[in-house]
Write a protein that holds these residues in place. Structure first.
Motif, PDB file in Angstrom:
ATOM      1  N   GLN A  65       1.052  -1.278  -0.055  1.00 54.95           N
ATOM      2  CA  GLN A  65      -0.111  -0.044  -0.017  1.00 54.95           C
ATOM      3  C   GLN A  65       0.789   1.291  -0.043  1.00 54.95           C
ATOM      4  O   GLN A  65       2.021   1.204   0.175  1.00 54.95           O
TER       5      GLN A  65
ATOM      6  N   ILE B 162      -3.605   3.739  -1.011  1.00 58.47           N
ATOM      7  CA  ILE B 162      -3.723   3.260  -2.415  1.00 58.47           C
ATOM      8  C   ILE B 162      -3.020   1.934  -2.550  1.00 58.47           C
ATOM      9  O   ILE B 162      -1.963   1.581  -1.805  1.00 58.47           O
ATOM     10  N   ASP B 163      -3.770   0.815  -2.948  1.00 58.65           N
ATOM     11  CA  ASP B 163      -3.364  -0.488  -3.093  1.00 58.65           C
ATOM     12  C   ASP B 163      -2.405  -0.603  -4.341  1.00 58.65           C
ATOM     13  O   ASP B 163      -2.718  -0.127  -5.382  1.00 58.65           O
TER      14      ASP B 163
ATOM     15  N   CYS C  19       5.242   0.859 -11.042  1.00 58.25           N
ATOM     16  CA  CYS C  19       3.691   1.381 -11.248  1.00 58.25           C
ATOM     17  C   CYS C  19       3.752   2.618 -11.389  1.00 58.25           C
ATOM     18  O   CYS C  19       4.493   3.366 -10.902  1.00 58.25           O
TER      19      CYS C  19
ATOM     20  N   VAL D  68       1.132   5.644 -10.559  1.00 57.89           N
ATOM     21  CA  VAL D  68      -0.111   5.830  -9.646  1.00 57.89           C
ATOM     22  C   VAL D  68      -0.519   7.241 -10.010  1.00 57.89           C
ATOM     23  O   VAL D  68       0.121   8.183  -9.819  1.00 57.89           O
ATOM     24  N   ASP D  69      -1.949   7.291 -10.234  1.00 61.23           N
ATOM     25  CA  ASP D  69      -2.416   8.416 -10.731  1.00 61.23           C
ATOM     26  C   ASP D  69      -3.047   9.090  -9.158  1.00 61.23           C
ATOM     27  O   ASP D  69      -3.553   8.917  -8.706  1.00 61.23           O
TER      28      ASP D  69
ATOM     29  N   GLN E 259      -6.630  10.394  -8.766  1.00 62.55           N
ATOM     30  CA  GLN E 259      -7.660   9.489  -8.534  1.00 62.55           C
ATOM     31  C   GLN E 259      -7.253   8.501  -7.313  1.00 62.55           C
ATOM     32  O   GLN E 259      -8.089   7.491  -6.975  1.00 62.55           O
ATOM     33  N   ASN E 260      -5.931   8.589  -6.866  1.00 58.76           N
ATOM     34  CA  ASN E 260      -5.509   7.709  -5.885  1.00 58.76           C
ATOM     35  C   ASN E 260      -5.613   6.306  -6.339  1.00 58.76           C
ATOM     36  O   ASN E 260      -6.165   5.421  -5.523  1.00 58.76           O
ATOM     37  N   LYS E 261      -4.994   6.010  -7.390  1.00 55.27           N
ATOM     38  CA  LYS E 261      -5.080   4.436  -7.717  1.00 55.27           C
ATOM     39  C   LYS E 261      -4.000   4.322  -8.793  1.00 55.27           C
ATOM     40  O   LYS E 261      -3.444   5.289  -9.512  1.00 55.27           O
ATOM     41  N   VAL E 262      -3.537   2.962  -9.095  1.00 57.10           N
ATOM     42  CA  VAL E 262      -2.650   2.551  -9.745  1.00 57.10           C
ATOM     43  C   VAL E 262      -3.167   2.500 -11.137  1.00 57.10           C
ATOM     44  O   VAL E 262      -4.316   1.693 -11.437  1.00 57.10           O
ATOM     45  N   THR E 263      -2.561   3.035 -12.242  1.00 52.51           N
ATOM     46  CA  THR E 263      -3.209   3.043 -13.566  1.00 52.51           C
ATOM     47  C   THR E 263      -2.151   2.212 -14.605  1.00 52.51           C
ATOM     48  O   THR E 263      -2.839   1.380 -15.588  1.00 52.51           O
TER      49      THR E 263
ATOM     50  N   SER F 146       0.983  -1.048 -14.409  1.00 51.01           N
ATOM     51  CA  SER F 146       1.988  -1.822 -13.690  1.00 51.01           C
ATOM     52  C   SER F 146       2.546  -2.674 -14.638  1.00 51.01           C
ATOM     53  O   SER F 146       2.152  -3.181 -15.723  1.00 51.01           O
TER      54      SER F 146
END
Length: 349
Positions: A8, A23-24, A51, A53-54, A57-61, A63
């Motif tokens: 995380q 963020i996972d 990875c 990470v956006d 948006q707090n997410k991985v886009t 990887s």
């Protein structure tokens, strides 16, 4: 502030230290290699890949895994990410296109250890054994510069020179031509002691820590001007501009680790050193500085600490002084009135 932990990334609120978002990640985050930010995109190294990470948006886009172990910090230029991957006995520095799923633009492989990269002009610069490599940032062309000893930490590139530390306990300096080759007779060395850190150049001075202390060098002549012998086996020096552009370093003194703050005002003033924090263990610790000047550091047990400069409000300070003086004056007036009452109550003859 971002804090990778396990699979995380914790996004912390700098005002009160609370967690704004979690963020996972698809894999464990790297404990020894740092990511970097390009706009609102964080390039985060994980155990066997990277990875994107956006942060909006707090997410991985994106990887991508590379089949080996990520072995360097990440660097970014113009939408391209640079990092090294160790696979068995070979290590490879990759230039990848972030927007195209980290597809490989060029790669440089070596049987020797490859350091993290730095950037100067059109060149990505890194160490590969006893060779300093200046690779064009997007074209598959490079220059190899033998320096006579293994480069053990990431080089540091200023506008005019490249500095590096080697396995013989020296810190070196050289200059590059516009084509990435070394300028003739520009290689200069200075002995600083075993296990030198990555050097830091700041205000015509070069800072590097080693087993013998934290050394300050004249970055032009490459001569030691001052040594703090108590800062032994220190981390890579770094700058925290929010606190007056001081240089910081974590060193080990006997059985404790100390965060040192160094102030160097120039030739007319001797450099000063101050211990600002103590830690149990900083063996694999990391540090970072936020935009507002708050200094964050993580010890080997994963605990996160923050240091910040206390802002002084002149108006409030003056108001507090006035209130204090008013209280003191009130006490004196009360004592005087009490004395007059006692005097009036006494019999007169």
């Amino acid at each position: 502030m971002l804090f990778p932990s396990g699979k995380q990334i914790l996004r912390l609120n700098e005002a009160d230290g609370s967690t704004e978002a979690v963020i996972d990640l698809p894999l464990e985050s790297s404990r020894s290699c740092s990511g970097t930010i390009l706009g609102s995109i964080l390039i985060q190294p994980v155990t066997s890949g990277v990875c994107a990470v956006d942060l909006s948006q707090n997410k991985v886009t994106i990887s991508h895994e590379f089949g080996g172990t990520i072995d360097s910090d990440c660097a970014v230029i113009d939408g391209m990410a640079y990092f090294s991957v160790r696979n068995d006995s070979t290590e490879t520095m990759y230039c990848t296109d972030i927007g195209n799923g980290f597809s490989v633009i060029w790669e440089y492989s070596s049987d020797a250890d490859i350091t993290s990269a730095t950037v100067q002009g059109d060149y990505v610069i890194f160490g590969a054994g006893d060779t300093l490599v200046a690779h064009h940032y997007k074209e598959d062309s490079f220059c190899e510069i033998p320096v006579g000893a293994d480069i053990i930490e990431a080089p540091f590139a200023s506008q005019y020179a490249v500095f590096f530390s080697d396995s013989t306990g020296h810190v070196g300096k050289l200059r590059l031509n516009s084509d990435g080759t070394m300028e003739q007779d520009s290689l200069v060395r200075c002995e600083v002691g075993a296990s030198p850190s990555t050097p830091l150049q700041f205000n015509n001075s070069l800072y590097v820590s080693s087993e013998t202390g934290l050394h300050i060098l004249d970055s032009i002549n490459m001569e030691i001007t001052h040594t703090f012998e108590t800062v032994r086996n220190g981390s890579t020096p770094f700058i925290c501009r929010g606190n007056g552009e001081r240089v910081y370093c974590v060193g080990k003194n006997e059985d404790r680790w100390e965060m040192h703050c160094t102030l160097n005002l120039g030739e007319d003033n001797a450099p000063t050193d101050q211990i600002i924090a103590l830690m149990d263990d900083f063996t694999d610790g990391r540090s970072a500085v936020s935009k507002n000047g708050t200094l964050y550091f993580r010890d080997s047990m994963g605990r996160l600490f923050a240091l910040t400069k206390v802002e002084y409000n002149i108006f409030m300070m003056v108001l507090k002084v006035i209130i204090m003086l008013a209280l003191i004056a009130g006490v004196f007036i009360w004592i005087r009135m009490l004395g007059k009452r006692r005097s009036a109550s006494m019999p007169k003859y």
